[in-house]
Design a protein around this motif. Structure first.
Motif, PDB file in Angstrom:
ATOM      1  N   ASN A   1     -15.371  26.528  -6.847  1.00  0.00           N
ATOM      2  CA  ASN A   1     -16.080  26.115  -8.069  1.00  0.00           C
ATOM      3  C   ASN A   1     -15.074  25.488  -9.025  1.00  0.00           C
ATOM      4  OD1 ASN A   1     -18.785  27.077  -7.420  1.00  0.00           O
ATOM      5  ND2 ASN A   1     -17.842  29.110  -7.496  1.00  0.00           N
ATOM      6  N   ILE A   2     -14.628  24.289  -8.658  1.00  0.00           N
ATOM      7  CA  ILE A   2     -13.551  23.647  -9.418  1.00  0.00           C
ATOM      8  C   ILE A   2     -13.922  23.515 -10.891  1.00  0.00           C
ATOM      9  CG2 ILE A   2     -12.140  21.559  -9.669  1.00  0.00           C
ATOM     10  CD1 ILE A   2     -12.336  21.124  -6.695  1.00  0.00           C
ATOM     11  N   PHE A   3     -15.162  23.144 -11.150  1.00  0.00           N
ATOM     12  CA  PHE A   3     -15.590  22.931 -12.543  1.00  0.00           C
ATOM     13  C   PHE A   3     -16.422  24.102 -13.091  1.00  0.00           C
ATOM     14  CE2 PHE A   3     -14.991  18.481 -11.029  1.00  0.00           C
ATOM     15  CZ  PHE A   3     -13.995  18.117 -11.920  1.00  0.00           C
TER      16      PHE A   3
ATOM     17  N   LEU B   1      -6.147  18.214  -9.558  1.00  0.00           N
ATOM     18  CA  LEU B   1      -7.307  19.012  -9.963  1.00  0.00           C
ATOM     19  C   LEU B   1      -6.874  20.459  -9.859  1.00  0.00           C
ATOM     20  CD1 LEU B   1     -10.563  17.857  -8.126  1.00  0.00           C
ATOM     21  CD2 LEU B   1     -10.357  18.355 -10.552  1.00  0.00           C
TER      22      LEU B   1
ATOM     23  N   ILE C   1      -7.876  24.571 -10.998  1.00  0.00           N
ATOM     24  CA  ILE C   1      -8.871  25.453 -11.611  1.00  0.00           C
ATOM     25  C   ILE C   1      -8.291  26.174 -12.837  1.00  0.00           C
ATOM     26  CG2 ILE C   1     -10.395  27.449 -11.232  1.00  0.00           C
ATOM     27  CD1 ILE C   1     -10.901  26.476  -8.422  1.00  0.00           C
TER      28      ILE C   1
ATOM     29  N   PHE D   1      -6.821  17.849  -4.681  1.00  0.00           N
ATOM     30  CA  PHE D   1      -7.144  19.264  -4.800  1.00  0.00           C
ATOM     31  C   PHE D   1      -6.478  20.005  -3.650  1.00  0.00           C
ATOM     32  CE2 PHE D   1      -9.896  22.930  -3.729  1.00  0.00           C
ATOM     33  CZ  PHE D   1      -9.732  23.647  -4.906  1.00  0.00           C
TER      34      PHE D   1
ATOM     35  N   MET E   1      -6.551  14.446 -11.881  1.00  0.00           N
ATOM     36  CA  MET E   1      -7.431  14.941 -10.804  1.00  0.00           C
ATOM     37  C   MET E   1      -7.019  14.255  -9.496  1.00  0.00           C
ATOM     38  SD  MET E   1     -11.179  15.126 -12.596  1.00  0.00           S
ATOM     39  CE  MET E   1     -11.381  15.307 -14.366  1.00  0.00           C
TER      40      MET E   1
ATOM     41  N   ARG F   1      -8.510  23.856 -15.862  1.00  0.00           N
ATOM     42  CA  ARG F   1      -9.882  23.722 -16.349  1.00  0.00           C
ATOM     43  C   ARG F   1     -10.333  25.015 -17.037  1.00  0.00           C
ATOM     44  NH1 ARG F   1     -14.307  26.616 -15.496  1.00  0.00           N
ATOM     45  NH2 ARG F   1     -13.760  26.734 -13.288  1.00  0.00           N
TER      46      ARG F   1
ATOM     47  N   PHE G   1     -16.776  22.351  -4.442  1.00  0.00           N
ATOM     48  CA  PHE G   1     -16.134  21.596  -3.363  1.00  0.00           C
ATOM     49  C   PHE G   1     -16.001  22.507  -2.154  1.00  0.00           C
ATOM     50  CE2 PHE G   1     -12.221  20.269  -1.077  1.00  0.00           C
ATOM     51  CZ  PHE G   1     -12.658  19.016  -0.662  1.00  0.00           C
TER      52      PHE G   1
ATOM     53  N   GLN H   1     -18.610  22.522 -16.095  1.00  0.00           N
ATOM     54  CA  GLN H   1     -17.636  23.204 -16.963  1.00  0.00           C
ATOM     55  C   GLN H   1     -18.152  23.307 -18.393  1.00  0.00           C
ATOM     56  OE1 GLN H   1     -17.254  20.045 -16.046  1.00  0.00           O
ATOM     57  NE2 GLN H   1     -15.585  18.995 -17.076  1.00  0.00           N
TER      58      GLN H   1
END
Lengths: 275, 275
Positions: free
Chosen positions: A212-214, B236, B238, B203, B200, B241, A203, A172
């Motif tokens: 692409n969580i981050f 978590l 997206i 997910f 977090m 973030r 993940f 990120q």
């Protein structure tokens, strides 16, 4: 900003490190590889354990020094519950686990005890660990660095011949800022950077869908911009986390796991820097 | 361990903090809430921004002090690219963004410049931020603490009247160790703990399946064992973030998002500690 504030700021910005230092290898070791990330919580310790095990599997003698005084995780991640011996009352003998020689502040205190220390105490502890541990004939010592760009990083850079640093990050944007700061710090302190690793890269759900969580590709882009080697991507993986939580690093219990294979590939690339 | 080593260890373990300090509120503020985690990378800064915005939405005047000298993320997360003014050459004026008064070391230097500083320099910077910033009539100042249990934590605990700490953690075992160390530190330094947040936490895939990537329920269990309030779980996500990476905190751009609602609930619980 006006003059007065600018003066304060200039004084603060000065390089506190004197120009020249005598740097030695850590006694009993040939090469020092530091695992670093200016930002915490990016999986640095999990990387360090599994990387050390992958390095050992190539035939090298390997040790791990957990240099994270405020947040040691080596005892938990390697299931070590004993205290180190000292035969001569001066040196500390590392504790061997999974064929790796280990040392951590966590061996000397109860695992829940916080080290409420100011910087100079941290520096003393790091000196003890680099000067008074009887590492036995290691090819590589892997140093798990704390987050930040402070006392521990300065002490290592100024007093130890660090052969190379591996910088770990999640992809990120906010983490990448810390990577850039880390690169600039090591370049300034003249510590060679072996390469960058993109951790918690994505993940994969049970249906095989990638999230692409981050974010995506950020670490590789930074590596290109700063002309550093990109060592690889490691996905967020529940097996990897569970193994660390259980004190049995994934590479030790399952060297054929797809994640273990990624560690082997990264290790191969790292060894190219040590011909 | 033999006697000699034990002596060294005892000396190191001593409490370096003298017993009594005169503690004052930060000038221009009524209540100080510190956001802490002994471990880095658990989403502390993202929490601090969105929590501050949720607090503001309840009608309070709120500021954020980014006390992470080595890894400031406030400028990026709040899209602030200007330097603070100083009218009298002594004080620094906070920069207002999204209705929140903000201050960070990142306002004073280029965002990629690493602060390669030993502890005493960090302490000086923290003193500047707590003594020389002209916060304007704030009900709450939210302090985004750095990871660890070192100089910044000690300086705050000894010199500032911190009304309460919120401890953030991800739920994996290795992170929980750091939570326990954090609780013990604040208890020892007599700083009240408002409660714990599980970040977090899990997910959720597009198919609605929940993955406990970092484990499950750990933070709530620790809260019970140590008799602390459990403030809630944040998954978590997206969107959360991405918003932070884009410099537009989720609560600011979408206060009706399901994650924003979790922040509102946590804020409500926190406000119960300030009747």
């Amino acid at each position: 900003m006006d003059k007065k504030t600018a003066e304060l700021s200039d004084a603060f910005k000065q390089n506190t490190a004197p120009k020249r230092f005598i740097k030695n290898s850590i006694n009993g070791t040939r090469h020092t590889i530091a695992i670093s990330s200016a930002k915490g919580g990016v999986g640095k310790s999990t990387f360090a354990m599994n990387f050390a095990l992958a390095l050992k599997s190539t035939g090298s003698k390997v040790g791990i020094l957990d240099a994270d005084i405020y947040g040691p995780s080596l005892p938990k991640m390697m299931s070590i519950n004993m205290k180190p011996e000292s035969k001569d009352g001066e040196s500390l003998r590392p504790i061997e686990q999974y064929g790796i020689q280990c040392m951590s502040i966590g061996f000397l205190v109860d695992e829940e005890t916080p080290m409420i220390w100011r910087g100079p105490m941290v520096t003393s502890a790091i000196k003890t660990f680099t000067e008074k541990v009887s590492w036995n004939n290691l090819d590589f010592i892997v140093v798990d660095m704390p987050p930040g760009t402070g006392d521990t990083q300065l002490t290592f850079a100024q007093q130890i011949k660090v052969d190379g640093v591996i910088i770990i990050s999640t992809p990120q944007e906010v983490a990448l800022l810390d990577v850039k700061r880390g690169i600039k710090m090591f370049d300034k302190l003249k510590v060679p950077i072996i390469g960058l690793v993109d951790n918690m890269s994505f993940f994969e759900s049970d249906e095989g869908k990638k999230y692409n969580i981050f974010g995506e590709g950020g670490v590789e882009k930074v590596a290109k911009v700063y002309n550093k080697k990109f060592l690889g991507k490691i996905p967020l993986n529940i097996d990897l986390r569970t193994a660390a939580d259980n004190g049995k690093p994934l590479f030790a219990i399952n060297p054929d796991h797809k994640i273990s294979k990624i560690f082997s590939e990264i290790t191969k690339k790292v060894k190219e820097s040590f011909p």
